[in-house]
Design a protein around this motif. Sequence first.
Motif, PDB file in Angstrom:
ATOM      1  N   MET A 341      53.217 111.336 -37.182  1.00 48.71           N
ATOM      2  CA  MET A 341      52.009 112.174 -37.311  1.00 48.71           C
ATOM      3  C   MET A 341      51.418 112.102 -38.722  1.00 48.71           C
ATOM      4  SD  MET A 341      51.300 113.216 -34.380  1.00 48.71           S
ATOM      5  CE  MET A 341      49.893 114.188 -34.886  1.00 48.71           C
ATOM      6  N   GLU A 342      52.266 112.002 -39.722  1.00 49.80           N
ATOM      7  CA  GLU A 342      51.746 111.887 -41.090  1.00 49.80           C
ATOM      8  C   GLU A 342      51.538 110.405 -41.412  1.00 49.80           C
ATOM      9  OE1 GLU A 342      54.504 112.763 -44.241  1.00 49.80           O
ATOM     10  OE2 GLU A 342      52.936 113.081 -45.729  1.00 49.80           O
ATOM     11  N   PRO A 343      50.272 109.980 -41.561  1.00 52.12           N
ATOM     12  CA  PRO A 343      50.059 108.579 -41.923  1.00 52.12           C
ATOM     13  C   PRO A 343      50.717 108.285 -43.279  1.00 52.12           C
ATOM     14  CG  PRO A 343      48.006 109.603 -41.201  1.00 52.12           C
ATOM     15  CD  PRO A 343      49.013 110.705 -41.380  1.00 52.12           C
ATOM     16  N   ARG A 422      44.645 106.752 -40.042  1.00 53.11           N
ATOM     17  CA  ARG A 422      45.421 106.463 -38.832  1.00 53.11           C
ATOM     18  C   ARG A 422      45.281 104.995 -38.451  1.00 53.11           C
ATOM     19  NH1 ARG A 422      49.777 107.691 -36.910  1.00 53.11           N
ATOM     20  NH2 ARG A 422      49.236 109.804 -37.543  1.00 53.11           N
ATOM     21  N   ASN A 672      43.872 103.872 -33.098  1.00 54.09           N
ATOM     22  CA  ASN A 672      44.007 105.324 -33.181  1.00 54.09           C
ATOM     23  C   ASN A 672      44.541 105.828 -31.833  1.00 54.09           C
ATOM     24  OD1 ASN A 672      43.635 108.128 -33.964  1.00 54.09           O
ATOM     25  ND2 ASN A 672      42.057 107.425 -35.395  1.00 54.09           N
ATOM     26  N   PHE A 673      44.645 107.130 -31.675  1.00 52.87           N
ATOM     27  CA  PHE A 673      45.310 107.670 -30.497  1.00 52.87           C
ATOM     28  C   PHE A 673      44.518 107.489 -29.203  1.00 52.87           C
ATOM     29  CE2 PHE A 673      47.465 110.343 -33.840  1.00 52.87           C
ATOM     30  CZ  PHE A 673      48.712 109.750 -33.681  1.00 52.87           C
ATOM     31  N   VAL A 678      49.738 108.275 -26.891  1.00 49.59           N
ATOM     32  CA  VAL A 678      51.060 108.893 -26.980  1.00 49.59           C
ATOM     33  C   VAL A 678      51.126 110.076 -26.025  1.00 49.59           C
ATOM     34  CG1 VAL A 678      51.361 108.159 -29.376  1.00 49.59           C
ATOM     35  CG2 VAL A 678      50.416 110.425 -28.892  1.00 49.59           C
ATOM     36  N   MET A 679      52.349 110.447 -25.670  1.00 47.30           N
ATOM     37  CA  MET A 679      52.518 111.513 -24.682  1.00 47.30           C
ATOM     38  C   MET A 679      52.025 112.849 -25.227  1.00 47.30           C
ATOM     39  SD  MET A 679      55.825 112.295 -22.342  1.00 47.30           S
ATOM     40  CE  MET A 679      55.238 111.273 -20.994  1.00 47.30           C
ATOM     41  N   ARG A 680      51.330 113.580 -24.371  1.00 49.64           N
ATOM     42  CA  ARG A 680      50.891 114.938 -24.700  1.00 49.64           C
ATOM     43  C   ARG A 680      51.648 115.941 -23.840  1.00 49.64           C
ATOM     44  NH1 ARG A 680      45.760 114.891 -27.616  1.00 49.64           N
ATOM     45  NH2 ARG A 680      45.173 112.709 -27.948  1.00 49.64           N
TER      46      ARG A 680
ATOM     47  N   GLY B  37      45.735 113.794 -39.482  1.00 46.16           N
ATOM     48  CA  GLY B  37      46.544 112.974 -38.585  1.00 46.16           C
ATOM     49  C   GLY B  37      45.819 111.766 -38.049  1.00 46.16           C
ATOM     50  N   CYS B  38      44.526 111.909 -37.733  1.00 50.07           N
ATOM     51  CA  CYS B  38      43.850 110.788 -37.072  1.00 50.07           C
ATOM     52  C   CYS B  38      42.420 110.575 -37.554  1.00 50.07           C
ATOM     53  CB  CYS B  38      43.855 110.984 -35.555  1.00 50.07           C
ATOM     54  SG  CYS B  38      42.754 112.304 -34.996  1.00 50.07           S
ATOM     55  N   GLY B  39      41.748 111.615 -38.023  1.00 46.34           N
ATOM     56  CA  GLY B  39      40.382 111.457 -38.509  1.00 46.34           C
ATOM     57  C   GLY B  39      39.334 111.305 -37.422  1.00 46.34           C
ATOM     58  N   LEU B  40      39.759 111.405 -36.156  1.00 49.92           N
ATOM     59  CA  LEU B  40      38.805 111.266 -35.051  1.00 49.92           C
ATOM     60  C   LEU B  40      38.843 112.457 -34.090  1.00 49.92           C
ATOM     61  CD1 LEU B  40      39.133 107.489 -33.995  1.00 49.92           C
ATOM     62  CD2 LEU B  40      37.361 108.557 -35.408  1.00 49.92           C
ATOM     63  N   LEU B  42      41.434 113.553 -32.488  1.00 47.34           N
ATOM     64  CA  LEU B  42      42.246 113.191 -31.323  1.00 47.34           C
ATOM     65  C   LEU B  42      43.623 113.840 -31.312  1.00 47.34           C
ATOM     66  CD1 LEU B  42      41.483 109.356 -31.391  1.00 47.34           C
ATOM     67  CD2 LEU B  42      40.559 111.027 -29.767  1.00 47.34           C
ATOM     68  N   CYS B  43      44.121 114.268 -32.473  1.00 44.38           N
ATOM     69  CA  CYS B  43      45.531 114.681 -32.531  1.00 44.38           C
ATOM     70  C   CYS B  43      45.726 116.158 -32.817  1.00 44.38           C
ATOM     71  CB  CYS B  43      46.304 113.843 -33.552  1.00 44.38           C
ATOM     72  SG  CYS B  43      46.113 114.353 -35.273  1.00 44.38           S
ATOM     73  N   ALA B  45      46.142 117.832 -35.598  1.00 42.87           N
ATOM     74  CA  ALA B  45      46.910 118.266 -36.770  1.00 42.87           C
ATOM     75  C   ALA B  45      46.054 119.054 -37.747  1.00 42.87           C
ATOM     76  CB  ALA B  45      47.529 117.058 -37.475  1.00 42.87           C
ATOM     77  N   CYS B 100      52.834 118.463 -37.456  1.00 43.68           N
ATOM     78  CA  CYS B 100      51.750 118.849 -36.539  1.00 43.68           C
ATOM     79  C   CYS B 100      51.721 120.340 -36.252  1.00 43.68           C
ATOM     80  CB  CYS B 100      51.896 118.111 -35.212  1.00 43.68           C
ATOM     81  SG  CYS B 100      53.274 118.725 -34.199  1.00 43.68           S
ATOM     82  N   ILE B 131      48.812 116.674 -30.580  1.00 42.09           N
ATOM     83  CA  ILE B 131      49.895 115.705 -30.391  1.00 42.09           C
ATOM     84  C   ILE B 131      51.083 116.074 -31.270  1.00 42.09           C
ATOM     85  CG2 ILE B 131      50.567 113.302 -30.831  1.00 42.09           C
ATOM     86  CD1 ILE B 131      47.725 112.463 -30.100  1.00 42.09           C
TER      87      ILE B 131
END
Lengths: 733, 161
Positions: A341-343, A422, A672-673, A678-680, B37-40, B42-43, B45, B100, B131
Amino acid sequence: MTKPKKQTRRTFLKLLGVTGAGLVIGITVTRDRRSPFPANDLALEPDAFLQITPENVVNFFLPHAEMGQGVYTGLTTLIAEELDISPEKIQVHHANAHAAYRHPEFRMQITGGSTSIKVRYQPLRQAAANARALLLDAAAEQLAATRSDLTTANGDVVWNGKHFPYGDFATTAASLKLSDDASLKETAEFRYIGGDVPRLDARAKTTGDAMFGLDVEIPNMHRAVLVRCPVIGGAPKSVNANAARETDGVTDVVTIFNGVAVVATSYWQAKKAADKLEIEWDYPALQRQSSAEIRAAMEAALEHDDGKEIYVEGSGAAALDDANSVVEATYWAPYLAHAPMEPMNCTARIEDGNCDVWVGTQVPELARGLAAFHAGIGKRHVTIHQKFLGGGFGRRGMADYVSEAVAIAKESGKPVQLVWSREDDTKNSYYRPASLTKYRAGLGSEGRIESWSVKRVGPNILPHIVEHMVDGMLPAATPDGIVSWLSDRPHGVFKSLVGDPFSVEGLFEDYDIANKEVRHVTHDPGLRASYWRSVGHSYSGFFKESFVDELAAKSGKDPVEFRLAHLSDDSVLRRAIELAADKGAWATGSAPGVFNGFAAHTSFGAGVAQIAEVSIENRKIRVNKVTCAIDCGVVVNPDIVKANVESAIIYGLTAALYGDITLVDGQVEQGNFHDYTVMRMADSPQIDVHIVSSTRDPVGVGEPGLPPVAAAVANAVFAATGQRLRDLPLKLA
Amino acid sequence: MISFTLNGDPVETDAPADTPLLWVVRDYFKLKGSKYGCGLGLCGACSMRVDGQSVRTCILPVSAVADRAVMTIEGLGSKAQPHVLQDAWVAHGVPQCGYCQSGQLISASVLLEQNPNPTSDEIDAAMSGNICRCGTYPRIKGAIQDAASQLRRETDSGNAS
């Protein structure tokens, strides 16, 4: 514009790939003379792990990275048990890079291989017991008491019913001679080990107070965004940075070994300016690789290349000729990124001949070496400030982002925090290597497996890991002349590496079969690869447990009975299988519309068995529940063991159902996601974890829950549909 | 200058108007609990509460929160005065790497305000934007359910008194 630094040592390493493991061990010989933590003359400092001050503060320096697996709690519990103090009274600090924290087996400071509890279980308890004994010696002297009249209770020395905090005796204890063999508690005496000590980092991780690498702030800190070659391994050829330099907030644009960095006063300014860079690249050979061709080449290699013999038992593959029937199947696993989760990120400052690095890393000592190399100073002038890791999974076992941050700090002359997006993270991972594996098995008249032959085609990770480490771990004194001479030797040993244990682990060991043969064909398209949670087991667990399920079906046997028939009575895996089958009511069968699949696998010393309950909804695979049993030896914290297994199952399900890193012209397609799914929560199953009661010493926990789960799901899909899905990720026909 | 309230305090910033709220809060106001976390979007965080809704702040320009109320994890509760969800998170041993969890807690807090008795499917739906790579979902769900029942008990006893 500055020229990228020539990486002569990079080619040198190609010659060392053949002795990779030996190198990793052989080059960590430097002695560390600095104190591992800020010393205090009045405190008791029996070793690198403990410091007890006169103010009664008990400091524990955590020798492993906390990345979610729970060592912050688990290792502190070991100290608490033998020091006789409740764990929450101990102040836990992340240890920085220092030789005193080297992994006893890997002989380098590293968190990986699911080994932290295993290798620290005895030494940390001993360290704490020694410290407690010394405090009692000091108390006897200071109180003029008889030693045997003294005892301890939760951080106090107790004498005649009176309580004295440990700190009262710290200074006296520091002057006494430490013995190294204080007696340890018997298992029955444990107060904290085996109980569910609440996670000591849970509160800080629910209030936003936990400090991750990205949360670091230092004076005058600038943010850096690095633009890398679209194909990993390329370098900038020419740069037009005019527009970027004119962007508000930008202070520097610098070129480093693998890209061009924009340095600005805020992240957003750096990111916007980075989009304006015009860069021409020198592309590496990887540019000629695309996924379809990689798969085709690996299939051709599987068909035509006998590869190297890795292991033979009995008559090996020749025994197939005597079988009643031969079953064969070929399986595929793709490249994968870790996607924590942390880039990736790293903060670096070079000032007055010293380099400070703030980072969450699984390899602080390697990080220090790479920082020294890129700062151009000695390792003793580098300090690594370890932070919480926002996920590791092996990705933070590589320290490429430390090299980048230090190189940017050096070129710009500014303290910088390098922040990966990401997309940077997904496209510049050290990937779990793709693997193509073919099994052939000979079945005997009783439906017993008589022979087991397996050939794996794919890259080895060890050459990539060694290549990454060379700049950080080679003694700085290695003359460049020698490096150049070695670099010029026209050897191809890099590609002929035989028997990287990570490549074949788990393919063949578990079951008792009279004749076995393991062969390996190294085929490496050049995409960098490394540790990914459970490493080789991440694919071998799927391959082996899918195949054994096919053999059970061909033999007309129950999958659980079939596995047990090939395991000895004292097998770790047997105990896990029996417990999972019992708890998951395997014999009872599944509810209408739900289908069970079974899989079991040994990795990192732990036996794990799982039942996946699967239904097919709208032609999609839905995993409703996973019942799991694990035998991991003595358990320090049952709830954290369960949490690790739950985590490994969900991480493994992401790989089983979605994970696929693909290349087009050498470029990673996913970013990206949305395209690296990835599983939610809505898709994650109910998970029921059971621990086999055991008295053997602790083994791995963080990874072993992962390897069986893809096969358990695939085997359930077979039960549901009759389809054998042999490629990951699993897709219904 | 863009003005808004941050965890109840009026603040203003001279950050460029297109800067995402996440980076304004982290880089300018130095509140580090909300994560990138993603910048879009999507996640999750980066989730914060904006006028009571869970919002992905990595894609929300700071200009969009002018004169609005922003709450981060630091405003939800503290070690000394935790939110009932934060206590439930600790009791269930939810956090692993923890990165997260600020975003998870923000989304969960909005859910419980809007729906004090969520079903399992309703929790799935409300948490679908967040996520967790450590796979803490089963524990998050358990913690939300526990916190919900505790909040309902508190409400019931409050009504009775």
